[in-house]
Every structure is written in C-alpha cells, then in structure tokens.
Design an enzyme around this catalytic site. Sequence first.
Site, PDB file in Angstrom:
ATOM      1  N   LYS A  26       0.843  -1.208   0.000  1.00 14.63           N
ATOM      2  CA  LYS A  26       0.000   0.000   0.000  1.00 14.63           C
ATOM      3  C   LYS A  26       0.875   1.253   0.000  1.00 14.63           C
ATOM      4  O   LYS A  26       2.072   1.190   0.301  1.00 14.63           O
ATOM      5  CB  LYS A  26      -0.907  -0.020   1.238  1.00 14.63           C
ATOM      6  CG  LYS A  26      -0.171   0.028   2.576  1.00 14.63           C
ATOM      7  CD  LYS A  26      -1.093  -0.341   3.744  1.00 14.63           C
ATOM      8  CE  LYS A  26      -0.332  -0.305   5.055  1.00 14.63           C
ATOM      9  NZ  LYS A  26      -1.104  -0.926   6.153  1.00 14.63           N
ATOM     10  N   TYR A  77      13.913  31.191   5.837  1.00 15.50           N
ATOM     11  CA  TYR A  77      12.680  31.936   6.127  1.00 15.50           C
ATOM     12  C   TYR A  77      12.533  32.226   7.617  1.00 15.50           C
ATOM     13  O   TYR A  77      12.863  31.392   8.463  1.00 15.50           O
ATOM     14  CB  TYR A  77      11.461  31.119   5.676  1.00 15.50           C
ATOM     15  CG  TYR A  77      11.249  31.120   4.180  1.00 15.50           C
ATOM     16  CD1 TYR A  77      11.277  32.293   3.437  1.00 15.50           C
ATOM     17  CD2 TYR A  77      10.982  29.928   3.519  1.00 15.50           C
ATOM     18  CE1 TYR A  77      11.047  32.273   2.059  1.00 15.50           C
ATOM     19  CE2 TYR A  77      10.745  29.894   2.151  1.00 15.50           C
ATOM     20  CZ  TYR A  77      10.787  31.091   1.428  1.00 15.50           C
ATOM     21  OH  TYR A  77      10.561  31.055   0.083  1.00 15.50           O
TER      22      TYR A  77
HETATM   23  C1  LIG Z   1      -0.239  -1.839   6.939  1.00 14.63           C
HETATM   24  C2  LIG Z   1      -0.733  -3.120   7.494  1.00 14.63           C
HETATM   25  C3  LIG Z   1       0.148  -4.204   7.716  1.00 14.63           C
HETATM   26  C4  LIG Z   1       1.656  -4.100   7.578  1.00 14.63           C
HETATM   27  O1  LIG Z   1       2.216  -3.695   8.811  1.00 14.63           O
HETATM   28  P1  LIG Z   1       3.814  -3.591   8.992  1.00 14.63           P
HETATM   29  O2  LIG Z   1       3.987  -3.139  10.395  1.00 14.63           O
HETATM   30  O3  LIG Z   1       4.270  -2.566   8.005  1.00 14.63           O
HETATM   31  O4  LIG Z   1       4.393  -4.925   8.723  1.00 14.63           O
HETATM   32  C5  LIG Z   1      -0.411  -5.421   8.092  1.00 14.63           C
HETATM   33  N1  LIG Z   1      -1.738  -5.558   8.289  1.00 14.63           N
HETATM   34  C6  LIG Z   1      -2.606  -4.523   8.129  1.00 14.63           C
HETATM   35  C7  LIG Z   1      -4.056  -4.745   8.373  1.00 14.63           C
HETATM   36  C8  LIG Z   1      -2.125  -3.271   7.748  1.00 14.63           C
HETATM   37  O5  LIG Z   1      -2.991  -2.256   7.611  1.00 14.63           O
END
Ligand SMILES: *Cc1c(COP(=O)(O)O)cnc(C)c1O
Length: 369
Positions: free
Chosen positions: A38, A264
């Site tokens: 993702k 800035y």
């Molecule tokens: C993002 C996510 C993961 C991955 O978690 P990590 O800590 O990056 O390994 C796993 N399960 C769900 C439901 C998530 O939303």
Amino acid sequence: MPKVTGTILELDLVALEHNYNYLRTKIHPTTKFLAVVKAFAYGSDSVLIAKKLEAIGVDYLAVAYAEEGKVLREAGIKTPILVLHAQPYNYPMVIRYCLEPSLYSRRTLQEFIKTSREEKQKAYPVHLKFNTGLNRLGFWKNDIDFIANELEGRGELNIKSIFSHLAASEDRSEEEFSQNQIKSFEKIAKEFTARLKYSPFMHLLNTSGIFNYPEAQFQMVRSGIGLYGYGNEARYDAMLRPVATLKTIISQIHHIAPNESVGYNRAFVSREEKKTATLPLGHADGIGRQYGNGKASVLVHGMASPIIGNVCMDMIMIDVTGIDCKEGDEVIVFGKEYSAENFAAGANTISYELLTGISQRVKRVVKEA
Ligand SMILES: *Cc1c(COP(=O)(O)O)cnc(C)c1O
C-alpha cells in the site's frame, strides 16, 4: 552507480529479496506470506516492488484502496491482492480487477453482497476482518450470527480468510494485551468456522508480530515495513537492509558571518562563521518542517550535517562547517548508510511516516546490482 545529479530515491531490489528471505526464516515454510504494498509500496514504487515480490514468490499482496490494486493489475500483476480498506463506491472496481476486499462491518458486507449479486458473481473471494482491540476496522464477535445469516443460502461470496490486526506488536510492555488479542482472535475463528461449516484461513501478524509472536502466525503473515528494511527494533534492523535510499546533491555553498541568519523567518541565526549547503529537497518532497532547526541531519561524505533553519518547500539548508565538500557533491538523506528510523526519530516520528511521505516529485531509480 552513476553520479547523482539531483534528488533521487534509489531502490535496491536485492535488499528487498534479502528482507523477504530473512522474514521467511522466522515462519514455517508452509505459512503463506502476504506482502503489503500500500501507499506506493511504503513510498517507493508499488509496480516495481510488486513485480519483484511476485517473481520471488509471495503468496499475496495487499493495498489499502481499490485504485492501488487497479494500478497493479494494469501493470500485469497476477498475484491475489487483498484490499484492506476498499470503499463501497469502488466495489465494482474491486470485482472488475479481481481484487479481494476486506469486509469489516455489517454495512460493507451487505454492500458487497449487493454489488456481487448485481455483477452476477459466484463464490467471489473476500476476507473478513475482526476487531480484537485495535478499535479501528473490524466486525465484533457478536456480529458472527449476523454474518452467518447474511451468507446463509447465498452463493455470491467465498470467505477465503478471516483476520485481525495487533495494536502494539512492537511494544514489549503491551505483551499481555497482544496475547489477549491472539486469544480472542482464536475464539472468534472457532465460533465463526463452526457457523460457516468451512474453514477460511487465518492471519494476524504484521512485521513486528512475526518477530515477537511467531506462535500466532496461523496460515499467513502480513509484512510491510520489514520488507522495506525496518524492524521497529535495533536487533531486527541489524538483520534487514533498507530498500530505499534518498540521495541528493549540494546546489550551493555559502559562508555565513556571525549574526547572519539562514532561511525563512530568520529561524537560524549564526553565532559564529559557518559554512552552509543548500539542497534541492524540501517539504514538497516529503521532508516536513518538523525536521528543520536541527531535528534531523543528513550525511555529507559520511559526516552528519544538521538541517538549519526552517525547511522550505523545495530546499533545505544544512550546516557543513568543517566538512570538505563542494557544490555538486552527493548527500545521503536517509537509507542504507543512515536509517530512516533514526532520521524520523529526531522529529519524534517513525520510519513509516517518513518513507510513505516521500512525494511523487522525487525520481525513483533502481539500484544497479
Ligand atoms: C499496513 C498493514 C500491515 C503491515 O504492517 P507492517 O507493520 O508494516 O508490517 C499489516 N496488516 C494490516 C491490516 C495493515 O494495515
């Protein structure tokens, strides 16, 4: 590697494969592995990463939203894709691109049944998420009757898996809480499969869960951050290799006299003579204002150089006093030589936020083997 000529995010696919192989050593050979891609594969490049993961044999991919899955399908990815947070208006897209939604509430279950009936689907693969303490998304235990009644005598859906998510898998002081989540997930699964009369596979663990609660791996694990080289703990970081390295160059060098200010709002005022370097990288690239005023440093020829003054939209200024460097020289912001976890910690945040925030303006470059 060719000379760096601007800001790039260098992606190391050999490191990705190493991390996958290392994570696999922590689980049974038969346990399925879901790779979370993702948010542009944690800020890197979802198509590039998903193709590599598919080639090295991951069983599943996961994205947050349907559009992210569509991009992967259009790039030719064939691996099953779990969509963690598909929005009901996108359920037709989910079906069109053979994505597998997580259904997590009475509303989403009914909406997906409705869409799959309209689209004349039979045994469409879906995944049910149960809340065991994170209180984010998920059915409650007392929804089991409702779900079973909705599915009764209907052939539209095939419940492929049931899953839950740990709230504090990286936090040893919350071990009791995590153990209780594991127990309630097992209880829910038992009750649910008794009602359903077939057994969906089960999954619970994210990266830190794999390290800290491998006994709860069930039939699949879901790893994101570990694949990208971070383990939320120094001893696991040491075994993993950062996939993304953010590199840039020095645009200009200045010599600042005492009492002159930099940037800035004159946020930095020099007490002594200083040598500063301006870099083509700012908050529009994902290095937010919280990293300014000394909260984070970058590496110039291996030497830590703090960001001085406020972060601008397209630039930051760093203190390179005493460092032998010149315009055009390479700078490492974070990655292999200096971890994103350390960089992020300076501004009280985590590797996840820093990595996923690197904007699309930054060119992604594959590291040559
Ligand atoms: C993002 C996510 C993961 C991955 O978690 P990590 O800590 O990056 O390994 C796993 N399960 C769900 C439901 C998530 O939303």
